[in-house]
Design an enzyme around this catalytic site. Structure first.
Site: not given
Ligand code: NAP
Length: 468
Positions: A390
């Site tokens: 994301d």
């Molecule tokens: P993300 O959008 O959740 O994507 C994570 C990606 O990691 C997934 O597409 C997944 O694809 C891949 N993945 C999972 N396990 C894996 C593994 N073992 N090896 C390789 N790839 C792996 O993560 P992000 O880009 O860090 O974004 C964070 C999200 O969380 C955002 O939508 C954000 O708004 C939300 N959020 C975060 C917080 C915070 O405080 N950090 C707070 C509120 C909301 P596969 O399944 O294809 O592997």
């Protein structure tokens, strides 16, 4: 004399709580901050135990044993489950405040009538409403994040949902006003407030889901803090008032930071039912996905001048941070400038990536905030995305129908070449496709992040050995 010692202990504890928060602002001093927090809490507990006639040792021992039995396993959960762990601790905080408020109220109406001043009863009402709604709300949030089967993960909505919630809260507040005005005669309303607050906590959380959950947890943190402030007024305990205020305000500040980082408003997070399953764009042919081998990617990276690594949730899941450190070392040895682009909401909790990378002792100056790194992205020869989705999705910039529209992202698409490590084409937290992964200059390295980065390291070590 004893009273003075207690007050001094409280004063030092308050100062330590403030320093703890301050030190936790930076990875270099965060550990010191944690120790200061622990010391402050220990002093606060010891100071309280000194109150003459306050302590029933038998019950204290039972409570401490229960606390240890719950706390020790909670402390050992993996980093990826920290959001739900945090929610659980807020639930306990809320429950404690609610129970203390209830006990005090019944103690006072049972005989200590002089305590029933309008201000004190107001504080009790605020304490139990906030405490009990934090309790059930946080339990629901923890259940959702833990993906417990019988708790729906996606937002549940129904007609007049917000109106129902407001009416429920309104009735609880009205009952509270009744009790403030006539604390003894209307005491039968007290359990009604408790039930309404418990129900409100559940109803507040069920329309929330997906990426909004961590923000709501920060908000529940601030409710728990506010209930502690109210408890401080009820018990006449200044330390509780300051500690609760620090807790409440830091939770609020955190949720504001998170809302900003996701370009959402509070109202939208609380009432917007974000995270609903999205309708798939109809028709639209899928662009082909290009793959690269770790060997090929390693060759490109060692020729680069600037490599920007974008870590995300997948790096945390795979616990790939130590391999990432090895990769950093090898590339740096070859004269490549390696920087890490840190998105404020990458992963599942604020600072998630900083914590993981700090664990590997990658120099802090190599961790660059999103706003600082974005202008440099067009100069990056390679961007290596490790389990992020994301936070690098260009739809946030241009697709008005996307649930992440407006969220600031890391401009990975502007780099000259992009390698992305993930296991499949599955979406990230927001549940949406990412056009970056089918872009012309993007090559996928499919697999578990730890294994793939390990392969990159293996290929680069051969190269480095050959150079020396
Ligand atoms: P993300 O959008 O959740 O994507 C994570 C990606 O990691 C997934 O597409 C997944 O694809 C891949 N993945 C999972 N396990 C894996 C593994 N073992 N090896 C390789 N790839 C792996 O993560 P992000 O880009 O860090 O974004 C964070 C999200 O969380 C955002 O939508 C954000 O708004 C939300 N959020 C975060 C917080 C915070 O405080 N950090 C707070 C509120 C909301 P596969 O399944 O294809 O592997």
């Amino acid at each position: 004399m004893r009273y003075e010692i207690i007050q001094v202990a409280y004063l030092i504890a308050t100062a330590l709580f403030i320093f703890a928060l301050h030190w936790m602002n930076h990875p270099a001093t965060a550990r010191k901050g944690v120790y200061a927090g622990v010391a402050a809490m220990t002093l606060a507990v010891l100071g309280t135990l000194l109150y003459p006639g306050l302590v029933n040792w038998k019950w204290m021992a039972v409570a401490a044993a229960i606390g240890v039995a719950v706390g020790v396993p909670l402390a050992r959960i993996p980093l990826t489950a920290v959001p739900q762990r945090t929610a659980l601790s807020h639930a306990f905080g809320g429950l404690a405040a609610g129970l203390v408020g209830t006990a005090e109220y019944y103690l006072w109406i049972g005989g200590e009538h002089e305590m029933l001043t309008p201000f004190k009863v107001f504080a009790i009402v605020a304490e139990i409403i906030l405490g009990f709604l934090t309790f059930t709300g946080s339990l629901m949030a923890a259940g959702k994040l833990q993906e417990i089967k019988w708790i729906p993960q996606r937002p549940v909505t129904y007609p007049l949902q917000n109106v129902t919630n407001f009416v429920l809260l309104g009735v609880a507040v009205l009952c509270g006003i009744g009790i403030i005005l006539r604390p003894i005669d209307l005491s039968y309303l007290f359990p009604v407030i408790i039930v309404l607050a418990l129900a409100f906590g559940v109803l507040l959380i069920i329309p929330i889901g997906g990426a909004d959950m961590p923000t709501v947890i920060a908000l529940l943190n601030s409710y728990a803090g506010l209930s502690a402030v109210a408890m401080g007024f009820v018990l006449d305990n200044k330390l509780l008032i300051t500690a609760g205020a620090l807790d409440g305000s830091s939770g609020l500040i955190l949720s504001i930071i998170m809302c900003k980082a996701m370009n959402r408003s509070f109202a939208n997070v609380l009432f917007g039912a974000f995270g609903q399953v999205q309708k798939k764009a109809e028709g639209g042919e899928q662009k082909p996905v290009k793959q690269e081998t770790p060997e090929g990617a390693a060759q490109v990276m060692e020729q680069a001048s600037l490599v920007v690594i974008v870590p995300g949730y997948g790096m945390a899941v795979a616990q790939a941070q130590h391999r990432v450190r090895e990769l950093y070392d090898l590339l740096t040895k070859r004269g490549v400038d390696v920087r890490f682009a840190i998105h404020p909401v990458a992963g599942r909790m604020p600072g998630h990536m900083n914590v993981l990378l700090a664990e590997t002792e990658i120099p802090y100056d190599k961790l660059v905030e999103m706003d600082e790194i974005n202008p440099e992205m067009p100069q990056a020869d390679v961007v290596l995305i490790i389990g992020a989705n994301d936070v690098v999705n260009p739809a946030a910039r241009h697709d008005k129908s996307s649930p992440i529209y407006g969220m600031p992202i890391i401009d990975a698409d502007k780099a000259k070449m992009c390698f992305a490590i993930k296991r499949s084409m599955n979406p990230g937290f927001a549940g949406i496709d990412n056009e970056l992964y089918t872009a012309d200059h993007t090559y996928m390295l499919f697999g578990d992040a730890k294994a793939v980065v390990g392969e990159l390291v293996k290929n680069l070590s051969v190269g480095v050995a050959a150079v020396h």
